[in-house]
Design a protein around this motif. Structure first.
Motif, PDB file in Angstrom:
ATOM      1  N   LEU A 133       0.810  -1.233   0.000  1.00 30.18           N
ATOM      2  CA  LEU A 133       0.000   0.000   0.000  1.00 30.18           C
ATOM      3  C   LEU A 133       0.844   1.284   0.000  1.00 30.18           C
ATOM      4  O   LEU A 133       0.687   2.110  -0.888  1.00 30.18           O
ATOM      5  CB  LEU A 133      -0.959   0.005   1.182  1.00 30.18           C
ATOM      6  CG  LEU A 133      -2.331  -0.638   0.944  1.00 30.18           C
ATOM      7  CD1 LEU A 133      -3.216  -0.415   2.158  1.00 30.18           C
ATOM      8  CD2 LEU A 133      -2.983  -0.078  -0.301  1.00 30.18           C
TER       9      LEU A 133
ATOM     10  N   SER B 142       1.362   4.086  -2.997  1.00 40.74           N
ATOM     11  CA  SER B 142       1.124   5.523  -2.806  1.00 40.74           C
ATOM     12  C   SER B 142       2.307   6.319  -3.322  1.00 40.74           C
ATOM     13  O   SER B 142       2.164   7.362  -3.937  1.00 40.74           O
ATOM     14  CB  SER B 142       0.990   5.876  -1.325  1.00 40.74           C
ATOM     15  OG  SER B 142      -0.178   5.380  -0.815  1.00 40.74           O
TER      16      SER B 142
ATOM     17  N   VAL C  43      -3.217   4.485  -8.868  1.00 43.75           N
ATOM     18  CA  VAL C  43      -2.885   4.123  -7.489  1.00 43.75           C
ATOM     19  C   VAL C  43      -4.154   3.821  -6.715  1.00 43.75           C
ATOM     20  O   VAL C  43      -4.258   2.802  -6.034  1.00 43.75           O
ATOM     21  CB  VAL C  43      -2.118   5.276  -6.804  1.00 43.75           C
ATOM     22  CG1 VAL C  43      -2.066   5.070  -5.305  1.00 43.75           C
ATOM     23  CG2 VAL C  43      -0.714   5.369  -7.364  1.00 43.75           C
ATOM     24  N   ASP C  44      -5.136   4.701  -6.841  1.00 43.31           N
ATOM     25  CA  ASP C  44      -6.367   4.488  -6.086  1.00 43.31           C
ATOM     26  C   ASP C  44      -7.069   3.212  -6.523  1.00 43.31           C
ATOM     27  O   ASP C  44      -7.671   2.508  -5.713  1.00 43.31           O
ATOM     28  CB  ASP C  44      -7.291   5.708  -6.238  1.00 43.31           C
ATOM     29  CG  ASP C  44      -6.775   6.885  -5.421  1.00 43.31           C
ATOM     30  OD1 ASP C  44      -5.836   6.667  -4.626  1.00 43.31           O
ATOM     31  OD2 ASP C  44      -7.293   8.006  -5.572  1.00 43.31           O
TER      32      ASP C  44
ATOM     33  N   TYR D 290      -5.253   0.363  -4.898  1.00 39.59           N
ATOM     34  CA  TYR D 290      -5.611   0.198  -3.488  1.00 39.59           C
ATOM     35  C   TYR D 290      -6.712  -0.830  -3.357  1.00 39.59           C
ATOM     36  O   TYR D 290      -6.671  -1.715  -2.524  1.00 39.59           O
ATOM     37  CB  TYR D 290      -6.153   1.508  -2.895  1.00 39.59           C
ATOM     38  CG  TYR D 290      -5.112   2.510  -2.491  1.00 39.59           C
ATOM     39  CD1 TYR D 290      -3.802   2.146  -2.295  1.00 39.59           C
ATOM     40  CD2 TYR D 290      -5.479   3.834  -2.284  1.00 39.59           C
ATOM     41  CE1 TYR D 290      -2.870   3.085  -1.919  1.00 39.59           C
ATOM     42  CE2 TYR D 290      -4.548   4.777  -1.906  1.00 39.59           C
ATOM     43  CZ  TYR D 290      -3.237   4.398  -1.723  1.00 39.59           C
ATOM     44  OH  TYR D 290      -2.330   5.329  -1.358  1.00 39.59           O
TER      45      TYR D 290
ATOM     46  N   ASP E 281      -6.279  -4.152  -1.296  1.00 40.10           N
ATOM     47  CA  ASP E 281      -6.900  -4.202   0.017  1.00 40.10           C
ATOM     48  C   ASP E 281      -8.405  -4.098  -0.141  1.00 40.10           C
ATOM     49  O   ASP E 281      -8.928  -3.031  -0.423  1.00 40.10           O
ATOM     50  CB  ASP E 281      -6.364  -3.043   0.871  1.00 40.10           C
ATOM     51  CG  ASP E 281      -6.871  -3.142   2.298  1.00 40.10           C
ATOM     52  OD1 ASP E 281      -7.826  -3.922   2.539  1.00 40.10           O
ATOM     53  OD2 ASP E 281      -6.319  -2.449   3.158  1.00 40.10           O
TER      54      ASP E 281
ATOM     55  N   ARG F  77     -10.623  -3.908   1.820  1.00 39.64           N
ATOM     56  CA  ARG F  77     -11.335  -3.038   2.760  1.00 39.64           C
ATOM     57  C   ARG F  77     -11.536  -1.642   2.191  1.00 39.64           C
ATOM     58  O   ARG F  77     -12.394  -0.904   2.616  1.00 39.64           O
ATOM     59  CB  ARG F  77     -10.561  -2.939   4.069  1.00 39.64           C
ATOM     60  CG  ARG F  77     -10.848  -4.087   5.006  1.00 39.64           C
ATOM     61  CD  ARG F  77     -10.211  -3.805   6.342  1.00 39.64           C
ATOM     62  NE  ARG F  77      -8.789  -3.578   6.189  1.00 39.64           N
ATOM     63  CZ  ARG F  77      -7.862  -4.362   6.729  1.00 39.64           C
ATOM     64  NH1 ARG F  77      -8.204  -5.392   7.442  1.00 39.64           N
ATOM     65  NH2 ARG F  77      -6.598  -4.094   6.554  1.00 39.64           N
ATOM     66  N   VAL F  78     -10.635  -1.268   1.236  1.00 38.64           N
ATOM     67  CA  VAL F  78     -10.778   0.059   0.648  1.00 38.64           C
ATOM     68  C   VAL F  78     -11.947   0.044  -0.319  1.00 38.64           C
ATOM     69  O   VAL F  78     -12.063  -0.827  -1.169  1.00 38.64           O
ATOM     70  CB  VAL F  78      -9.484   0.450  -0.098  1.00 38.64           C
ATOM     71  CG1 VAL F  78      -9.667   1.751  -0.823  1.00 38.64           C
ATOM     72  CG2 VAL F  78      -8.335   0.534   0.888  1.00 38.64           C
ATOM     73  N   ARG F  79     -12.854   0.985  -0.124  1.00 44.95           N
ATOM     74  CA  ARG F  79     -14.009   1.038  -1.019  1.00 44.95           C
ATOM     75  C   ARG F  79     -13.978   2.325  -1.829  1.00 44.95           C
ATOM     76  O   ARG F  79     -13.481   3.339  -1.363  1.00 44.95           O
ATOM     77  CB  ARG F  79     -15.298   0.999  -0.201  1.00 44.95           C
ATOM     78  CG  ARG F  79     -15.600  -0.387   0.290  1.00 44.95           C
ATOM     79  CD  ARG F  79     -16.692  -0.331   1.323  1.00 44.95           C
ATOM     80  NE  ARG F  79     -16.455  -1.371   2.332  1.00 44.95           N
ATOM     81  CZ  ARG F  79     -16.962  -1.335   3.541  1.00 44.95           C
ATOM     82  NH1 ARG F  79     -17.733  -0.332   3.905  1.00 44.95           N
ATOM     83  NH2 ARG F  79     -16.739  -2.311   4.384  1.00 44.95           N
TER      84      ARG F  79
END
Lengths: 309, 307, 536
Positions: B230, B234, B293-294, B297, B301, B303-305
């Motif tokens: 992560l 970034s 990048v987003d 993510y 992961d 969990r990232v929404r």
């Protein structure tokens, strides 16, 4: 509402029973920071690093007073002379015949200060900005990150030139100029971490417990993102120190006869074959300082990590 | 996710417009103009120059004119390099910068994450210390020292590789600039990977995975590495945009015809159109890579929404 | 992007030309002779009428040929014109063009090409920064100012090979100015055919010894021998590369690695090393340039205090400066105009013959008389643009002033455009560093800089009516000896006022490989490739 969440370390998932009961006893646990500090002191590498860094800072501050030359004294008969103890120039002299030891120590004052202050500026802005953006999410995050994109893209050189035109030359401006660009990376990294952290159970728990958003960011999100932050910080220091020499090129950084490690190293790099000492000594000082800092950084990171207890 | 990406790309337009507008007015505030030189020009000649480049018109008119040009994909003529348009300069140099920067950043990503992950897995071992000492050295020595050192040793003294020039872009010409560009990036990425890998290895889901008896390799690939990447991702977004648009130090020292030096030369020459061109171009790349990048993510992961 | 078909078209033409030329070269049994020159910054433009920089001028010198050309020593020799006559009053020049002067496409170089080129130079629409090179020609200035149409220029094609030029006043340097690229011809047919794209490789036709084969921005310009050039049989080098070498340290490394045959310049800090280790390649010929500091005469303490200015000037030890700091064999300067200019005897400061010890004593005395000393120290800021050499010199001069007069010197550097702005607006505080390289071989290119009416260019804002008058008088004088005497008088007058501190006369340190023959040192540093051979 819990009165002291720091008693339960943020990294330990709070059991998903909400709301949390008030602690049964009014005994305050050791705070996160006191705990970390104690653990940091037990880390030998970190302590050694800190000792070296402090000694180095002391040498840079006090050293020039002990040497009989000023940083702008010119030795006309020793232009670019190699290091020699007999001649009284243990680091040699530069292309203008000035003692390199005095100049390296003086340079250290500027570089250490720039490195620490500008990094702290970028740390404070970057971490809070990134954490807020990531935690708030949605439109706020989107707008905040677009602002970062915009600042990234603007021509840095014009920013520096304009700072100088409007405010004149001022040492504070160096921090402003460097801090203003270096926090951007930090903000992106912290935001990335936050996006992931905020979905974790303990955050959900705290939120369910009615903890205010900013408090969550401050007490839970930021401490959990500190690992990469500390490491990135140790990466920022060298960047910042070298960026300062570029500011000197534009006329904003330190001016002759004052100097900095960045300036000395770039002078030395241009002359490495004919006068190795002009590169080796300042670069050596910078390297030692950065290595020490790195050990401290690793120590801080470990100390903040509760699972290392 | 697709609709998210489309929304973000549409959102890029106002962002670029803001970048363009601020940059346009910002660079005009700086002292000196494109035609100032050692010899000051007779007033009439200066007036002719300004008229030829529409600099004699009020700033808002110039702005609208410029904006109109950009919307048609025309960044205007370079004020300094008068035989070329900004489009020709950017499209002439970008493939070179992209090639060198692309190889460098790909190399840095692969080598950096591998080294960082290995160091994290053998935390506090000799390997860990060795890798981290190397990484620190890479960060400590700036590229304006590494690049001349490489050319001096490998080019001048050993005569193994060309000292400068792009030639026809063979690997011999690329090797040193790529290495000089990649070294500090490898160091950065290795350190970031190591730190977050250590963090990840201690997290609950890795413990659970281990407890479940998942083979170490699978666990690493499926869980640990993903989480550990992560912060690296970034960092990589803007870093990639920065590196594929060239580095002024590397280009000048190795004589590479990329676009990196236009950021600095353009600014020093007050070549307004060229600076605007590279700024808008770079801005677009920054936005693009940050979007990637987003999106990554989400892939790394769950969990990232996207909301 | 809609340009692609056209670009491909041009590429095809370029390739075809390239193949043709290669075929031609292969016809000759000899191996191709290549010269690789470091050439400093990326050329801003190859357009002779629009460029202002030195790197461009070296390329243009190989591509084009003016009425007169430079010999290996930068002396004017017949170029596109084989002969000329000058009217008795010195205002009408009649040039006879060579019958065999041709453009690279085989068409003849005509008087009409010159008429077209010079009108183009004067035309406000061209927006030439060097348009003033045509101002000596009658109506030239009025055309640039938009008061007259370009065809009012007093240049006439009498017949295909005869060019008649009428000047507004006698201009002794008009012939040597023909070596300047601003007055070079371009092919009328070529420019009219391609418009702004005439400079692209494949389009450009030229009348010099070489033609343009490639122009890769930030990399190189490649020229190949022009078979249509009248002197082609004497041209030894087949291909010249002018490499962009913006980083001078990197340039030296490329030279040492054998990738360059000659460099554009030398990093100042490497000069002692080069002298010791590569003596057979290192050169530092005298160069037509003057390096000096100017006082800001717009305000006190400098404005009305000539004693103070003289004291500061005396305290600067030029001998030490060139021997220990610049180290490239520069000549210490006690005047403004460098030596080596024809028909001119440079003036010198009155203290030039004094040993430095006595100068220092006199400096202290004058400094005290001006009201300064330990009780009332002087603060002085030295302002310069960011550059290693300027920095080294400023540090040294600052050190001398501090050591000898107790002046508190501070140093300020700024990037180029901010520096120019401060020079033009006179916003620098005390002293500014200035360097000037002559545009042509004449004292006027230096002395006019300190005229009161030249405007912001005058770095000191020096204005002495008598000096202005002497220079104007020289401008009206046709007799070259007499003109020179008047200018020397003006220079001496100015030096006595001490508006500037002359520091040194330039040399041009650079590297030329020993196998490069025919490269003759000269004061303008002109080295047309057609006189050079490579003998490895």
């Amino acid at each position: 509402m819990p009165t002291d969440l720091s008693a339960t370390h943020p990294n330990q998932p709070v059991p998903p029973i909400a709301p949390l009961p008030a602690p049964p006893r009014p005994v305050r646990g050791r705070s996160l920071w006191a705990d970390a500090w104690r653990r940091l002191l037990r880390n030998r590498a970190a302590v050694a690093g800190a000792t070296i860094l402090v000694l180095m800072a002391l040498a840079c501050v006090a050293g020039p007073m002990l040497i009989p030359y000023a940083l702008d004294d010119i030795f006309w008969d020793a232009i670019q002379a190699p290091p020699s103890l007999e001649a009284g120039h243990p680091f040699g002299t530069d292309a203008n015949g000035r003692d390199l030891l005095v100049r390296t120590l003086h340079g250290g004052r500027v570089s250490l200060m720039v490195g620490l202050v500008a990094t702290l500026v970028s740390l404070v802005i970057g971490v809070s900005y990134g954490a807020i953006a990531g935690y708030a999410g949605g439109r706020v995050d989107s707008v905040m990150m677009r602002v970062v994109d915009i600042l990234y893209s603007l021509p840095f050189m014009f920013f520096v030139i304009l700072l100088m035109v409007f405010f004149g030359r001022n040492i504070l401006l160096i921090f402003v100029a460097i801090g203003a660009v270096e926090w951007l990376d930090m903000a992106r990294i912290v935001r990335g971490q936050t996006l992931s952290i905020k979905r974790k159970e303990f955050i959900e728990a705290a939120r369910a417990g009615g903890v205010h958003g900013f408090a969550i960011v401050r007490r839970h999100v930021i401490p959990n993102a500190l690992g990469p932050v500390v490491v990135y910080m140790t990466l920022t220091v060298p960047k910042v120190i070298l960026l300062e020499s570029f500011l000197s090129f534009l006329g904003l950084g330190v001016q002759e006869p004052m100097t900095s490690w960045g300036v000395l190293i770039s002078e030395g790099a241009a002359n490495m074959e004919a006068a190795w000492w002009m590169l080796v000594f300042p670069a050596g000082f910078l390297a030692v300082a950065l290595f020490s800092l790195n050990f401290i950084g690793d120590g801080v990171r470990d100390a903040l990590d509760p699972r290392d207890r | 996710m697709l609709s998210y990406a489309v929304r973000r790309l549409l959102g890029a337009i106002p962002t670029l417009l803001v970048i363009l507008t601020i940059a346009f007015f910002m660079i005009r505030l700086a002292p000196g103009g494109p035609f100032d030189d050692e010899r000051t020009l007779p007033a009439e000649i200066e007036a002719n120059m300004k008229a030829a480049y529409n600099l004699d018109q009020p700033l808002p008119v110039q702005y609208l004119r410029y904006l109109g040009g950009v919307l048609r994909g025309d960044f205007g003529p370079s004020f300094k390099y008068r035989d070329f348009t900004v489009n020709q300069l950017i499209w002439g140099g970008f493939p070179v910068s992209l090639r060198i920067g692309g190889i460098a950043i790909a190399l840095a990503a692969v080598v950096g994450t591998t080294l960082g992950a290995l160091a994290a897995l053998r935390q506090n071992s000799g390997l860990d210390h060795g890798v981290m000492a190397l990484a620190m050295t890479g960060i400590t020595i700036p590229n304006f020292v590494v690049a001349p050192l490489l050319t001096l040793v490998l080019g001048v003294h050993l005569g193994l590789l060309p000292v400068g020039g792009y030639g026809d872009g063979s690997w011999r010409n690329l090797l040193l600039p790529v290495v000089a560009l990649a070294l500090p990036q490898i160091a950065y990425i290795a350190r970031l990977t190591r730190a977050s890998m250590i963090e990840t290895l201690r997290s609950n889901f890795v413990r659970t995975a281990r407890a479940k008896g998942l083979p170490e390799g699978t666990m690493l690939r499926r869980h640990a590495l993903k989480g550990a990447l992560l912060p690296v991702v970034s960092y990589l977004g803007p870093a990639t945009a920065g590196i594929i648009t060239g580095s002024v130090v590397i280009e000048q020292i190795f004589g590479i015809p990329g676009i990196g030096r236009y950021f600095v030369q353009g600014a020093l020459n007050r070549d307004y159109t060229l600076v605007m061109g590279v700024v808008v171009f770079y801005g677009a790349l920054i936005i693009l890579f940050n979007l990637l990048v987003d999106l990554l993510y989400g892939a790394l992961d769950p969990r990232v929404r996207y909301d | 992007m809609q340009d692609i078909p056209r670009m491909l078209g041009r590429l095809a033409t370029g390739l075809a030309l390239g193949i043709a030329l290669t075929a031609a070269a292969m016809g000759v049994a000899q191996a191709e002779v290549v010269l690789r020159r470091g050439n400093g910054a990326e050329p801003a433009t190859l357009d002779t009428h629009k460029s202002t920089g030195v790197p461009e001028s070296y390329i243009q010198m190989d591509l084009f040929e003016g009425l007169l050309a430079s010999d290996p020593e930068a002396k004017p020799i017949p170029g596109a014109a084989e002969s000329w006559t000058i009217s008795d009053d010195g205002t009408v020049y009649t040039f006879k063009l060579r019958s065999d002067a041709k453009w690279s496409d085989g068409s003849p170089v005509t008087a009409e090409d010159f008429v077209f080129s010079w009108r183009r130079l004067a035309d406000p629409a061209t927006a030439s920064q060097y348009a003033f090179f045509i101002w000596p020609v009658k109506n030239g200035e009025a055309i640039t100012k938009g008061e007259m149409p370009p065809d009012a220029l007093a240049v006439e094609a009498v017949d295909q090979k005869t060019l008649k030029v009428t000047l507004r006043a006698p201009t002794p340097y008009f012939l040597s100015a023909q070596l300047h690229h601003a007055l070079f011809p371009v092919s009328k047919a070529n420019v009219e055919k391609f418009g702004a794209d005439y400079l692209k490789p494949g389009n450009l036709v030229s009348n010099g010894a070489y033609t343009l084969a490639e122009h890769v921005p930030q990399s190189h310009v490649k020229l190949v021998k022009n078979p249509a050039y009248y002197g082609a049989k004497d041209v030894k080098v087949d291909t010249v590369y002018f490499y962009v070498t913006e980083d001078i340290d990197a340039e030296l490394k490329r030279f040492r690695a054998g990738d360059l045959d000659a460099t554009y310049e030398m990093p100042p800090q490497q000069i002692p090393w080069a002298k010791a280790n590569m003596a057979d390649s290192f050169r530092a010929p005298a160069y037509l340039g003057s390096y000096y500091y100017a006082f800001n005469l717009t305000h006190e303490p400098w404005k009305s205090n000539a004693k103070l200015r003289k004291a500061v000037s005396l305290a600067v030890d030029r001998e030490i400066l060139v021997e220990k700091i610049t180290q490239a064999g520069e000549l210490p300067a006690y005047g403004f105009v460098p030596p080596g200019i024809v028909n001119y005897q440079s003036a010198t400061l009155d203290y030039a013959g004094m040993p430095q010890k006595d100068r220092d004593a006199l400096a202290k005395k004058l400094f005290a008389e001006a009201g300064y000393g330990p009780g009332k120290p002087l603060d002085l800021e030295i302002f310069y643009n960011t550059n290693d050499r300027h920095k080294k010199i400023a540090i040294a001069v600052g050190g001398m002033l501090k050591q000898k007069l107790g002046i508190n010197t501070t140093l300020t550097n700024q990037e180029w455009k901010v520096y120019l702005d401060a020079r033009n607006q006179k916003t620098y505080k005390d002293v500014i560093r200035v360097g000037w390289i002559g545009d042509y071989n004449d004292p006027n290119t230096f002395l006019e800089l300190l005229r009161g009416d030249i405007g912001p260019q005058n770095p000191a804002a020096y204005d002495n009516p008598r000096y202005n008058e002497l220079l104007s008088k020289a401008g009206r004088t046709a007799d070259l000896q007499e003109r020179g005497r008047i200018m020397t008088e003006a220079e001496a007058l100015m030096l006595e006022d001490h508006p500037i501190i002359p520091l040194y006369y330039y040399t041009r340190p650079l590297m030329v490989a020993s196998y490069v023959k025919g490269w003759q040192d000269n004061i303008l540093n002109y080295h047309p490739t057609r006189f050079i051979t490579v003998q490895k």
